[in-house]
Design a protein around this motif. Structure first.
Motif, PDB file in Angstrom:
ATOM      1  N   LYS A 349       0.853  -1.314  -0.152  1.00  0.00           N
ATOM      2  CA  LYS A 349      -0.058   0.155  -0.196  1.00  0.00           C
ATOM      3  C   LYS A 349       0.942   1.151  -0.001  1.00  0.00           C
ATOM      4  CE  LYS A 349      -3.825   2.096   2.570  1.00  0.00           C
ATOM      5  NZ  LYS A 349      -4.845   2.084   3.746  1.00  0.00           N
ATOM      6  N   ASP A 350       2.153   1.106   0.514  1.00  0.00           N
ATOM      7  CA  ASP A 350       2.947   2.254   0.668  1.00  0.00           C
ATOM      8  C   ASP A 350       3.455   2.816  -0.724  1.00  0.00           C
ATOM      9  OD1 ASP A 350       4.310   4.232   2.289  1.00  0.00           O
ATOM     10  OD2 ASP A 350       6.253   3.148   1.721  1.00  0.00           O
ATOM     11  N   PHE A 351       3.541   1.744  -1.589  1.00  0.00           N
ATOM     12  CA  PHE A 351       3.762   2.274  -2.887  1.00  0.00           C
ATOM     13  C   PHE A 351       2.894   2.944  -3.908  1.00  0.00           C
ATOM     14  CE2 PHE A 351       6.154  -2.353  -3.223  1.00  0.00           C
ATOM     15  CZ  PHE A 351       6.852  -2.074  -2.227  1.00  0.00           C
ATOM     16  N   PHE A 352       1.614   2.963  -3.194  1.00  0.00           N
ATOM     17  CA  PHE A 352       0.372   3.611  -4.114  1.00  0.00           C
ATOM     18  C   PHE A 352       0.186   5.000  -3.880  1.00  0.00           C
ATOM     19  CE2 PHE A 352      -0.858  -1.160  -3.939  1.00  0.00           C
ATOM     20  CZ  PHE A 352      -0.193  -1.380  -5.163  1.00  0.00           C
ATOM     21  N   SER A 353      -0.573   5.672  -4.856  1.00  0.00           N
ATOM     22  CA  SER A 353      -1.197   7.131  -4.742  1.00  0.00           C
ATOM     23  C   SER A 353      -2.471   7.172  -5.435  1.00  0.00           C
ATOM     24  CB  SER A 353      -0.120   8.012  -5.096  1.00  0.00           C
ATOM     25  OG  SER A 353      -0.784   9.346  -4.875  1.00  0.00           O
ATOM     26  N   PHE A 354      -3.558   7.263  -4.934  1.00  0.00           N
ATOM     27  CA  PHE A 354      -4.906   7.523  -5.620  1.00  0.00           C
ATOM     28  C   PHE A 354      -5.208   8.948  -5.910  1.00  0.00           C
ATOM     29  CE2 PHE A 354      -6.628   3.045  -4.421  1.00  0.00           C
ATOM     30  CZ  PHE A 354      -5.465   2.475  -5.045  1.00  0.00           C
ATOM     31  N   ALA A 355      -6.413   9.403  -6.378  1.00  0.00           N
ATOM     32  CA  ALA A 355      -6.614  10.762  -6.773  1.00  0.00           C
ATOM     33  C   ALA A 355      -6.327  11.757  -5.503  1.00  0.00           C
ATOM     34  CB  ALA A 355      -7.954  10.842  -7.151  1.00  0.00           C
ATOM     35  N   THR A 356      -6.882  11.310  -4.546  1.00  0.00           N
ATOM     36  CA  THR A 356      -6.953  12.216  -3.103  1.00  0.00           C
ATOM     37  C   THR A 356      -5.572  12.255  -2.737  1.00  0.00           C
ATOM     38  OG1 THR A 356      -9.202  11.278  -2.464  1.00  0.00           O
ATOM     39  CG2 THR A 356      -7.834  12.229  -0.657  1.00  0.00           C
ATOM     40  N   GLN A 357      -4.734  11.143  -2.617  1.00  0.00           N
ATOM     41  CA  GLN A 357      -3.136  11.323  -2.128  1.00  0.00           C
ATOM     42  C   GLN A 357      -2.383  12.109  -3.223  1.00  0.00           C
ATOM     43  OE1 GLN A 357      -5.061   8.487  -1.933  1.00  0.00           O
ATOM     44  NE2 GLN A 357      -5.213   8.946   0.017  1.00  0.00           N
ATOM     45  N   LYS A 358      -2.871  12.190  -4.644  1.00  0.00           N
ATOM     46  CA  LYS A 358      -2.364  12.832  -5.897  1.00  0.00           C
ATOM     47  C   LYS A 358      -2.455  14.392  -5.455  1.00  0.00           C
ATOM     48  CE  LYS A 358      -2.118   9.124  -8.953  1.00  0.00           C
ATOM     49  NZ  LYS A 358      -0.666   8.895  -9.431  1.00  0.00           N
ATOM     50  N   VAL A 359      -3.555  14.616  -4.917  1.00  0.00           N
ATOM     51  CA  VAL A 359      -3.796  16.083  -4.527  1.00  0.00           C
ATOM     52  C   VAL A 359      -2.911  16.519  -3.498  1.00  0.00           C
ATOM     53  CG1 VAL A 359      -5.412  17.513  -3.442  1.00  0.00           C
ATOM     54  CG2 VAL A 359      -6.167  16.001  -5.216  1.00  0.00           C
ATOM     55  N   GLY A 360      -2.608  15.665  -2.679  1.00  0.00           N
ATOM     56  CA  GLY A 360      -1.631  15.872  -1.404  1.00  0.00           C
ATOM     57  C   GLY A 360      -0.145  16.119  -2.198  1.00  0.00           C
ATOM     58  N   GLU A 361       0.097  15.147  -2.943  1.00  0.00           N
ATOM     59  CA  GLU A 361       1.559  15.112  -3.698  1.00  0.00           C
ATOM     60  C   GLU A 361       1.615  16.537  -4.581  1.00  0.00           C
ATOM     61  OE1 GLU A 361       2.458  10.576  -4.767  1.00  0.00           O
ATOM     62  OE2 GLU A 361       1.592  11.758  -6.164  1.00  0.00           O
ATOM     63  N   ILE A 362       0.464  16.839  -5.124  1.00  0.00           N
ATOM     64  CA  ILE A 362       0.851  18.369  -5.971  1.00  0.00           C
ATOM     65  C   ILE A 362       1.132  19.224  -4.900  1.00  0.00           C
ATOM     66  CG2 ILE A 362      -0.729  19.986  -6.775  1.00  0.00           C
ATOM     67  CD1 ILE A 362       0.259  18.086  -8.981  1.00  0.00           C
ATOM     68  N   VAL A 363       0.252  19.151  -3.592  1.00  0.00           N
ATOM     69  CA  VAL A 363       0.883  20.577  -2.629  1.00  0.00           C
ATOM     70  C   VAL A 363       1.990  20.351  -2.062  1.00  0.00           C
ATOM     71  CG1 VAL A 363      -0.078  21.519  -0.476  1.00  0.00           C
ATOM     72  CG2 VAL A 363      -1.630  20.742  -2.306  1.00  0.00           C
ATOM     73  N   ASP A 364       2.596  18.928  -1.761  1.00  0.00           N
ATOM     74  CA  ASP A 364       3.811  18.738  -1.263  1.00  0.00           C
ATOM     75  C   ASP A 364       4.863  19.337  -2.086  1.00  0.00           C
ATOM     76  OD1 ASP A 364       2.711  17.579   1.191  1.00  0.00           O
ATOM     77  OD2 ASP A 364       3.317  15.486   0.470  1.00  0.00           O
ATOM     78  N   ILE A 365       4.831  18.910  -3.351  1.00  0.00           N
ATOM     79  CA  ILE A 365       5.799  19.306  -4.436  1.00  0.00           C
ATOM     80  C   ILE A 365       5.811  20.765  -4.299  1.00  0.00           C
ATOM     81  CG2 ILE A 365       6.674  18.966  -6.772  1.00  0.00           C
ATOM     82  CD1 ILE A 365       5.380  16.462  -6.645  1.00  0.00           C
ATOM     83  N   THR A 366       4.789  21.439  -4.605  1.00  0.00           N
ATOM     84  CA  THR A 366       4.659  22.836  -4.422  1.00  0.00           C
ATOM     85  C   THR A 366       5.361  23.479  -3.345  1.00  0.00           C
ATOM     86  OG1 THR A 366       2.608  22.626  -5.808  1.00  0.00           O
ATOM     87  CG2 THR A 366       3.020  25.103  -4.801  1.00  0.00           C
ATOM     88  N   THR A 367       4.976  23.066  -2.091  1.00  0.00           N
ATOM     89  CA  THR A 367       5.766  23.594  -0.866  1.00  0.00           C
ATOM     90  C   THR A 367       6.979  23.244  -0.799  1.00  0.00           C
ATOM     91  OG1 THR A 367       3.483  23.071   0.449  1.00  0.00           O
ATOM     92  CG2 THR A 367       5.567  23.532   1.499  1.00  0.00           C
TER      93      THR A 367
END
Length: 763
Positions: A349-367
């Motif tokens: 599970k730790d390998f994966f990222s679904f839509a909700t998590q991808k939203v968080g990824e976008i914010v993390d990378i921006t930060t």
């Protein structure tokens, strides 16, 4: 500072709320008002989720009750006359275009449905005629923008671009000389009107999708970009358009867009990072770059370090205030929320990222770009996950890797040429115009209930097997009564044509709620390929052997092909797709050989995704694909004797006959009922083996009369030899009701009998 953007969010709901409401409306159990409220609730949830996560540019008008391109057709009044003549309500007219309608004197087929580029999403193809009158029909983009605004959320409306909309469409059968792109001058004023209304409502920027820029476009289509966007800039100068592409390499079409008067561009750097330098070079001083660095197509965690490298390069060239961190495409193609997966092995599970998590990824990378210290912990955790996957023992199976390395050319060739195989297959005793179906029969509520009980341990394996045998008995009896010539066992034991096999192969992981929209209310739960693939034990032999034992007619063993399993799963991104396809081909070869050993003399290995997998642009990648994709199929099917008849099936794509020939299947069946273009039959007129062109649309409850079947067969026989023609539906019948299937197949079989008698008498 750089900002963030999500190009679109899944509309289905984390618990498939949209499916339940839509199908409830079709069945008369949900009112129009209730359906519309469900849509409103889902939109509000999605907007709030992204707002609370910290996304700067949130999409609106990405929601649809059926398909976003169908929405555009309805908005632009591209509604063929047959639907208008039916005098339906706007909502029913809309759904009739998508899925057809046959009730209370109304009888209209659906519009053609085809694959959305190289994805497993299907869009409803716009159909234009000489009498098409473009005008604004409704106010959906503005309504949804204002709906979000009432919630205190500023959004960026999304709309398909005018050139892509026309290129993705086709001419109606009565206007075959019409080339859709020539309608651009008539369409542009309607676009301008829509843009004006969005600007008046307060939209600060508008995402205008032009995905056909990743295709090989003709010169007329390329030239259309300048015409379209100069017109829109002149008519609506206040509209700040972000011209958006995704799914591939836009470089061959850069000249068509580099000087366009738009506010900025979006490019997909996940699918093609190599295009970075050339596409960034066209960005003018007053334009922004939206950089797609988080995949909208797959479920693997984004490598933050690699994504940040791309954003840093963009910032170095353009400045931070002109760079947007974005998803590569809409997140429509990913499951909604990984948090709903409570049974996945935490390590996987730790390998994966679904839509909700991808939203968080976008914010993390921006930060991470704007305030690196604030994102340090997130980046460290991400790096740990990326490394853990690389060294995981889940990934590698040396025995599988060795077997692939020992493949030879002989492993992908049948023992004899088709003519010799056909002679050997005369023992099947098939009549002229043999009739068959594509595989599945209706999955009733009782089947789903019993499967669920077995999964939960509420009934024993013996009880479940007896239930499945009873279902097979009824399906076989039904087919014999209707008069089909080559039967199927109906697949009552299967949840999905890909998931069922993936669950029985090594190398896959599965979700509880990883649903993704395929078309309309049809959702799939794609398996995830996490490691090397093999088949530990037979998968379908027991059911096929039993089905053959209770009938004297030929019974087809039903399998899903290697390319389709690959394409309809979430594939690995750490090894090539060729490697994964060859592994699947070997696993299926074992299954095919076991079916033959069980005296199943007809075996169908479906490859509906063969065209979907074709790289979008001509070149080295496509040249390699057209070699390894059919090779993997032939590896699966070439271990059998000549007397065993190999079938395959294809649907909902613009097929290339050369790719089909390369499979060397004895019989192929192809979706055809809505292919009303002149010339489509001729494409297959010289197909050397046998073929069945689908005669009715299985996505629609509509029952074509026998006369309609006869007309279609007559049209086919005008260009295709009678000795090679099979009679079959477009696709499997899983989603239909039994009363529909009985009527549809009865009319189809009776039409075949009419032609059989006709040619027997003339002989």
């Amino acid at each position: 500072m750089v900002t963030s953007s999500v190009l679109g969010f899944p509309r289905i709901g984390a618990k498939r709320e949209l499916k339940k409401a839509t199908e409830g409306y079709w069945n008369g159990k949900v009112t129009a008002e209730e359906l519309l409220q469900t849509g409103k609730d889902l939109r509000a949830h999605n907007w709030k989720l992204q707002k609370e996560a910290g996304v700067d540019s949130i999409a609106s008008n990405d929601f649809s009750f059926y398909d976003q391109i169908l929405d555009a057709s309805y908005l632009f009044n591209v509604i063929p006359q047959r639907y208008r003549d039916s005098k339906l309500s706007p909502l029913d007219e809309y759904f009739a275009m998508g899925r057809g309608l046959q009730r209370e004197g109304v009888d209209v087929p659906a519009l053609e449905m085809v694959k959305w580029f190289d994805s497993n999403y299907h869009y409803v193809r716009p159909t234009f005629s000489n009498t098409t009158e473009f005008k604004v029909n409704g106010s959906k983009p503005v309504d949804q923008y204002l709906e979000a605004k009432e919630l205190g959320i500023e959004t960026r409306p999304v709309i398909i671009g005018p050139v892509s909309y026309l290129v993705l469409g086709k001419a109606d059968k009565d206007s075959q000389e019409l080339k859709p792109i020539t309608l651009l001058p008539k369409l542009l004023p309607v676009y301008a009107e829509v843009l004006k209304s969005l600007v008046a409502a307060g939209a600060k920027t508008i995402q205008i999708d032009e995905p056909v820029l990743v295709l090989d476009l003709d010169e007329e289509s390329k030239a259309a970009y300048k015409t379209a966007y100069e017109y829109l800039a002149k008519e609506v100068p206040e509209a700040k358009l972000i011209l958006t592409t995704y799914f591939g390499d836009v470089r061959p079409n850069l000249d068509a867009i580099k000087d366009l008067p738009v506010a900025g561009f979006h490019f997909d750097f996940v699918r093609n990072p190599d295009q970075f330098d050339e596409v960034v070079a066209i960005i003018k001083d007053n334009q922004v770059l939206s950089a797609g660095v988080v995949s909208g197509r797959n479920i693997w965690k984004t490598d933050y370090a690699k994504a940040k490298e791309i954003i840093d390069k963009a910032v170095a060239k353009l400045g931070s205030d002109r760079v947007i961190v974005a998803t590569s495409s809409s997140l429509l193609h990913t499951p909604v929320d990984l948090e709903n997966e409570t049974k996945l092995d935490p390590k996987i599970k730790d390998f994966f990222s679904f839509a909700t998590q991808k939203v968080g990824e976008i914010v993390d990378i921006t930060t991470g770009v704007n305030k690196p210290e604030d994102a340090k912990a997130a980046f460290e955790a991400n790096a740990k996950s990326i490394e853990a996957r690389k060294v995981s023992d889940v990934t590698n199976d040396k025995a599988v890797q060795d077997r692939v390395s020992k493949l030879t050319e002989a492993d992908s060739k049948r023992k004899s040429a088709f003519a010799d195989r056909l002679e050997a297959q005369k023992g099947l005793n098939l009549p002229l115009f043999p009739t068959t179906t594509i595989g599945s029969f209706p999955q009733t509520k009782e089947i789903r209930v019993q499967r669920n009980k077995f999964t939960k341990g509420e009934i024993t394996e013996e009880e479940y097997n007896k239930f499945i045998e009873k279902e097979i008995q009824e399906v076989v009896k039904f087919q014999e009564e209707v008069g089909l010539d080559v039967l199927v066992h109906g697949e009552p034991e299967r949840n999905d044509m890909v998931q069922y096999f993936g669950e029985r192969f090594k190398g896959f992981a599965f979700t509880q709620n990883g649903w993704v929209q395929s078309y309309g209310s049809r959702y799939v739960r794609p398996p995830i390929i996490v490691g090397d693939i093999s088949r530990p034990a037979p998968v379908s032999v027991k059911e096929s052997k039993y089905a053959q034992s209770i009938t004297s007619k030929p019974m087809k063993g039903m399998l899903t092909g290697p390319v389709t399993i690959l394409r309809w799963s979430f594939p690995r991104d750490d090894v090539s797709q060729r490697t994964q396809a060859l592994q699947l081909g070997l696993a299926l070869r074992d299954e095919v050989n076991d079916l033959e050993a069980a005296n199943v003399a007809v075996i169908q290995v479906d490859e509906p995704a063969i065209r979907e997998g074709l790289p979008l642009r001509a070149g080295k990648e496509r040249d390699e694909y057209v070699k390894w994709a059919p090779e993997s199929f032939r590896i699966a099917t070439s271990g059998v004797d000549d007397k065993t008849q190999i079938h395959s099936h294809f649907c909902y794509s613009d097929l290339d006959p050369e790719h089909i020939k390369a499979l060397d299947a004895d019989v192929v069946s192809i979706e055809f009922s809505k292919k009303d273009d002149n010339g489509y039959i001729e494409n297959f007129s010289d197909y050397p083996n046998h073929i069945g062109l689908g005669l009715f649309d299985i996505h629609s409850p509509r029952v074509p009369p026998q006369s309609e079947f006869e007309k279609r067969v007559s049209d086919i026989l005008a260009v295709y030899p009678k000795e090679k023609l099979w009679i079959n539906p477009d696709c499997g019948l899983k989603t239909r009701k039994w009363e529909e299937v009985r009527a549809q197949l009865t009319n189809m079989v009776n039409a075949a009998k009419q032609f059989r008698e006709k040619f027997t008498e003339s002989a």
